[in-house]
Design a protein around this motif. Sequence first.
Motif, PDB file in Angstrom:
ATOM      1  N   ILE A  36       9.841  -2.166 -10.561  1.00 58.50           N
ATOM      2  CA  ILE A  36       8.845  -2.036  -9.495  1.00 58.50           C
ATOM      3  C   ILE A  36       8.099  -3.368  -9.387  1.00 58.50           C
ATOM      4  O   ILE A  36       7.476  -3.818 -10.343  1.00 58.50           O
ATOM      5  CB  ILE A  36       7.860  -0.893  -9.776  1.00 58.50           C
ATOM      6  N   PRO A  37       8.185  -4.025  -8.235  1.00 53.51           N
ATOM      7  CA  PRO A  37       7.539  -5.333  -8.085  1.00 53.51           C
ATOM      8  C   PRO A  37       6.098  -5.221  -7.596  1.00 53.51           C
ATOM      9  O   PRO A  37       5.699  -4.213  -7.011  1.00 53.51           O
ATOM     10  CB  PRO A  37       8.397  -6.002  -7.006  1.00 53.51           C
ATOM     11  N   ILE A  38       5.337  -6.278  -7.839  1.00 51.59           N
ATOM     12  CA  ILE A  38       4.032  -6.408  -7.207  1.00 51.59           C
ATOM     13  C   ILE A  38       4.308  -7.013  -5.839  1.00 51.59           C
ATOM     14  O   ILE A  38       4.950  -8.055  -5.735  1.00 51.59           O
ATOM     15  CB  ILE A  38       3.103  -7.327  -8.020  1.00 51.59           C
ATOM     16  N   THR A  39       3.858  -6.342  -4.795  1.00 50.22           N
ATOM     17  CA  THR A  39       4.073  -6.828  -3.430  1.00 50.22           C
ATOM     18  C   THR A  39       2.754  -6.817  -2.667  1.00 50.22           C
ATOM     19  O   THR A  39       1.786  -6.204  -3.105  1.00 50.22           O
ATOM     20  CB  THR A  39       5.085  -5.954  -2.660  1.00 50.22           C
ATOM     21  N   ALA A  40       2.746  -7.472  -1.529  1.00 48.67           N
ATOM     22  CA  ALA A  40       1.557  -7.495  -0.678  1.00 48.67           C
ATOM     23  C   ALA A  40       1.549  -6.335   0.315  1.00 48.67           C
ATOM     24  O   ALA A  40       0.573  -6.143   1.031  1.00 48.67           O
ATOM     25  CB  ALA A  40       1.497  -8.829   0.065  1.00 48.67           C
ATOM     26  N   GLN A  41       2.617  -5.544   0.356  1.00 55.06           N
ATOM     27  CA  GLN A  41       2.737  -4.541   1.403  1.00 55.06           C
ATOM     28  C   GLN A  41       1.703  -3.429   1.330  1.00 55.06           C
ATOM     29  O   GLN A  41       1.295  -2.902   2.367  1.00 55.06           O
ATOM     30  CB  GLN A  41       4.156  -3.983   1.430  1.00 55.06           C
ATOM     31  N   SER A  42       1.232  -3.097   0.147  1.00 56.52           N
ATOM     32  CA  SER A  42       0.209  -2.053   0.077  1.00 56.52           C
ATOM     33  C   SER A  42      -1.096  -2.527   0.725  1.00 56.52           C
ATOM     34  O   SER A  42      -1.899  -1.707   1.176  1.00 56.52           O
ATOM     35  CB  SER A  42      -0.011  -1.580  -1.358  1.00 56.52           C
ATOM     36  N   LEU A  43      -1.303  -3.841   0.821  1.00 57.92           N
ATOM     37  CA  LEU A  43      -2.440  -4.367   1.568  1.00 57.92           C
ATOM     38  C   LEU A  43      -2.328  -3.947   3.035  1.00 57.92           C
ATOM     39  O   LEU A  43      -3.315  -3.511   3.647  1.00 57.92           O
ATOM     40  CB  LEU A  43      -2.500  -5.892   1.445  1.00 57.92           C
ATOM     41  N   GLY A  44      -1.140  -4.056   3.607  1.00 58.68           N
ATOM     42  CA  GLY A  44      -0.924  -3.636   4.992  1.00 58.68           C
ATOM     43  C   GLY A  44      -1.130  -2.147   5.180  1.00 58.68           C
ATOM     44  O   GLY A  44      -1.652  -1.706   6.212  1.00 58.68           O
ATOM     45  N   VAL A  45      -0.735  -1.362   4.189  1.00 60.36           N
ATOM     46  CA  VAL A  45      -0.928   0.086   4.241  1.00 60.36           C
ATOM     47  C   VAL A  45      -2.428   0.400   4.277  1.00 60.36           C
ATOM     48  O   VAL A  45      -2.884   1.219   5.076  1.00 60.36           O
ATOM     49  CB  VAL A  45      -0.238   0.766   3.042  1.00 60.36           C
ATOM     50  N   MET A  46      -3.192  -0.275   3.402  1.00 55.09           N
ATOM     51  CA  MET A  46      -4.645  -0.067   3.387  1.00 55.09           C
ATOM     52  C   MET A  46      -5.261  -0.452   4.731  1.00 55.09           C
ATOM     53  O   MET A  46      -6.087   0.275   5.278  1.00 55.09           O
ATOM     54  CB  MET A  46      -5.285  -0.892   2.269  1.00 55.09           C
ATOM     55  N   LEU A  47      -4.854  -1.612   5.252  1.00 55.64           N
ATOM     56  CA  LEU A  47      -5.406  -2.073   6.526  1.00 55.64           C
ATOM     57  C   LEU A  47      -5.063  -1.128   7.676  1.00 55.64           C
ATOM     58  O   LEU A  47      -5.905  -0.882   8.547  1.00 55.64           O
ATOM     59  CB  LEU A  47      -4.911  -3.481   6.839  1.00 55.64           C
ATOM     60  N   ALA A  48      -3.849  -0.596   7.676  1.00 54.90           N
ATOM     61  CA  ALA A  48      -3.466   0.336   8.735  1.00 54.90           C
ATOM     62  C   ALA A  48      -4.401   1.536   8.753  1.00 54.90           C
ATOM     63  O   ALA A  48      -4.901   1.938   9.811  1.00 54.90           O
ATOM     64  CB  ALA A  48      -2.014   0.789   8.555  1.00 54.90           C
ATOM     65  N   GLY A  49      -4.668   2.112   7.596  1.00 53.47           N
ATOM     66  CA  GLY A  49      -5.588   3.245   7.527  1.00 53.47           C
ATOM     67  C   GLY A  49      -7.012   2.859   7.857  1.00 53.47           C
ATOM     68  O   GLY A  49      -7.692   3.555   8.619  1.00 53.47           O
ATOM     69  N   MET A  50      -7.486   1.737   7.300  1.00 52.51           N
ATOM     70  CA  MET A  50      -8.868   1.304   7.534  1.00 52.51           C
ATOM     71  C   MET A  50      -9.130   1.015   9.005  1.00 52.51           C
ATOM     72  O   MET A  50     -10.189   1.329   9.527  1.00 52.51           O
ATOM     73  CB  MET A  50      -9.187   0.051   6.718  1.00 52.51           C
ATOM     74  N   MET A  51      -8.172   0.393   9.642  1.00 48.65           N
ATOM     75  CA  MET A  51      -8.389  -0.045  11.021  1.00 48.65           C
ATOM     76  C   MET A  51      -8.054   1.039  12.043  1.00 48.65           C
ATOM     77  O   MET A  51      -8.742   1.178  13.043  1.00 48.65           O
ATOM     78  CB  MET A  51      -7.559  -1.293  11.310  1.00 48.65           C
ATOM     79  N   LEU A  52      -6.973   1.774  11.816  1.00 41.61           N
ATOM     80  CA  LEU A  52      -6.465   2.699  12.827  1.00 41.61           C
ATOM     81  C   LEU A  52      -6.886   4.144  12.635  1.00 41.61           C
ATOM     82  O   LEU A  52      -6.732   4.958  13.546  1.00 41.61           O
ATOM     83  CB  LEU A  52      -4.939   2.637  12.877  1.00 41.61           C
ATOM     84  N   GLY A  53      -7.341   4.500  11.448  1.00 42.88           N
ATOM     85  CA  GLY A  53      -7.675   5.887  11.177  1.00 42.88           C
ATOM     86  C   GLY A  53      -6.464   6.644  10.645  1.00 42.88           C
ATOM     87  O   GLY A  53      -5.374   6.074  10.500  1.00 42.88           O
ATOM     88  N   PRO A  54      -6.630   7.924  10.356  1.00 48.17           N
ATOM     89  CA  PRO A  54      -5.571   8.667   9.673  1.00 48.17           C
ATOM     90  C   PRO A  54      -4.296   8.866  10.493  1.00 48.17           C
ATOM     91  O   PRO A  54      -3.193   8.701   9.962  1.00 48.17           O
ATOM     92  CB  PRO A  54      -6.223  10.002   9.334  1.00 48.17           C
ATOM     93  N   VAL A  55      -4.412   9.200  11.751  1.00 44.79           N
ATOM     94  CA  VAL A  55      -3.216   9.510  12.542  1.00 44.79           C
ATOM     95  C   VAL A  55      -2.446   8.246  12.874  1.00 44.79           C
ATOM     96  O   VAL A  55      -1.257   8.116  12.552  1.00 44.79           O
ATOM     97  CB  VAL A  55      -3.582  10.291  13.827  1.00 44.79           C
ATOM     98  N   ARG A  56      -3.109   7.290  13.511  1.00 44.45           N
ATOM     99  CA  ARG A  56      -2.416   6.054  13.888  1.00 44.45           C
ATOM    100  C   ARG A  56      -1.981   5.260  12.658  1.00 44.45           C
ATOM    101  O   ARG A  56      -0.910   4.664  12.645  1.00 44.45           O
ATOM    102  CB  ARG A  56      -3.302   5.204  14.786  1.00 44.45           C
ATOM    103  N   GLY A  57      -2.819   5.235  11.623  1.00 39.65           N
ATOM    104  CA  GLY A  57      -2.453   4.540  10.386  1.00 39.65           C
ATOM    105  C   GLY A  57      -1.217   5.160   9.754  1.00 39.65           C
ATOM    106  O   GLY A  57      -0.301   4.460   9.329  1.00 39.65           O
ATOM    107  N   GLY A  58      -1.189   6.490   9.699  1.00 41.54           N
ATOM    108  CA  GLY A  58      -0.014   7.188   9.168  1.00 41.54           C
ATOM    109  C   GLY A  58       1.220   6.931  10.011  1.00 41.54           C
ATOM    110  O   GLY A  58       2.319   6.731   9.490  1.00 41.54           O
ATOM    111  N   LEU A  59       1.051   6.908  11.333  1.00 41.53           N
ATOM    112  CA  LEU A  59       2.189   6.638  12.220  1.00 41.53           C
ATOM    113  C   LEU A  59       2.704   5.216  12.060  1.00 41.53           C
ATOM    114  O   LEU A  59       3.917   4.977  12.131  1.00 41.53           O
ATOM    115  CB  LEU A  59       1.809   6.907  13.677  1.00 41.53           C
ATOM    116  N   ALA A  60       1.807   4.259  11.828  1.00 40.56           N
ATOM    117  CA  ALA A  60       2.238   2.876  11.599  1.00 40.56           C
ATOM    118  C   ALA A  60       3.111   2.785  10.352  1.00 40.56           C
ATOM    119  O   ALA A  60       4.168   2.145  10.361  1.00 40.56           O
ATOM    120  CB  ALA A  60       1.029   1.951  11.480  1.00 40.56           C
TER     121      ALA A  60
END
Length: 188
Positions: A36-60
């Motif tokens: 399991i690598p350390i990646t930056a992608q979970s940063l994008g996951v956090m930002l999607a939820g923070m910025m878009l909210g639960p529905v749009r963030g989940g859809l992203a």
Amino acid sequence: MTMSSDRSLVQIAFYAALIAALGLVPKIELGLAGGIPITAQSLGVMLAGMMLGPVRGGLAVALFLFLVALGLPFLAGGRGGIGVFYGATAGYLAGYFVGAIVVGAIMKAMRNMNVVFGAIVSGIIGGIVVVHAFGVPVLAYKAGMTLDKAIMVGSLPFIPGDLIKVALATLVAHTIARGLPSAMLSRS
């Protein structure tokens, strides 16, 4: 389609693309936890939820994972294809989806509070706790290790980096909330 739904589709696609682009940041291999690598992608996951909210963030995140399943090499290290959903990291990928929803739901619930506080709380709970809660049991099963050992090698070594990602996501959310508050859909 209305202007609002067009805008939502663009935002969902943008955050899916952001998560994919963060896969281009070279991964760091610790030699632990079944690769399991350390990646930056979970940063994008956090930002999607923070910025878009639960529905749009989940859809992203769902769009991103769908593209990965189709074989696009969007995961760190150029991985993609349906096989990644059967490996040791499959639980973390599922955790990305649920984590984005939880981050967004917490940000929405805390919309009347300070954005920094909401981002830190949502990032830690949704972006770290939820992702690891999905990832560690699958890692334990796939790697044939105990849950305790999976926590020790598949979760704890990643927490410092995850906390840095929460700090970065919080900084981005705070900056956007100050400069373009209408972009914080999770707060509306």
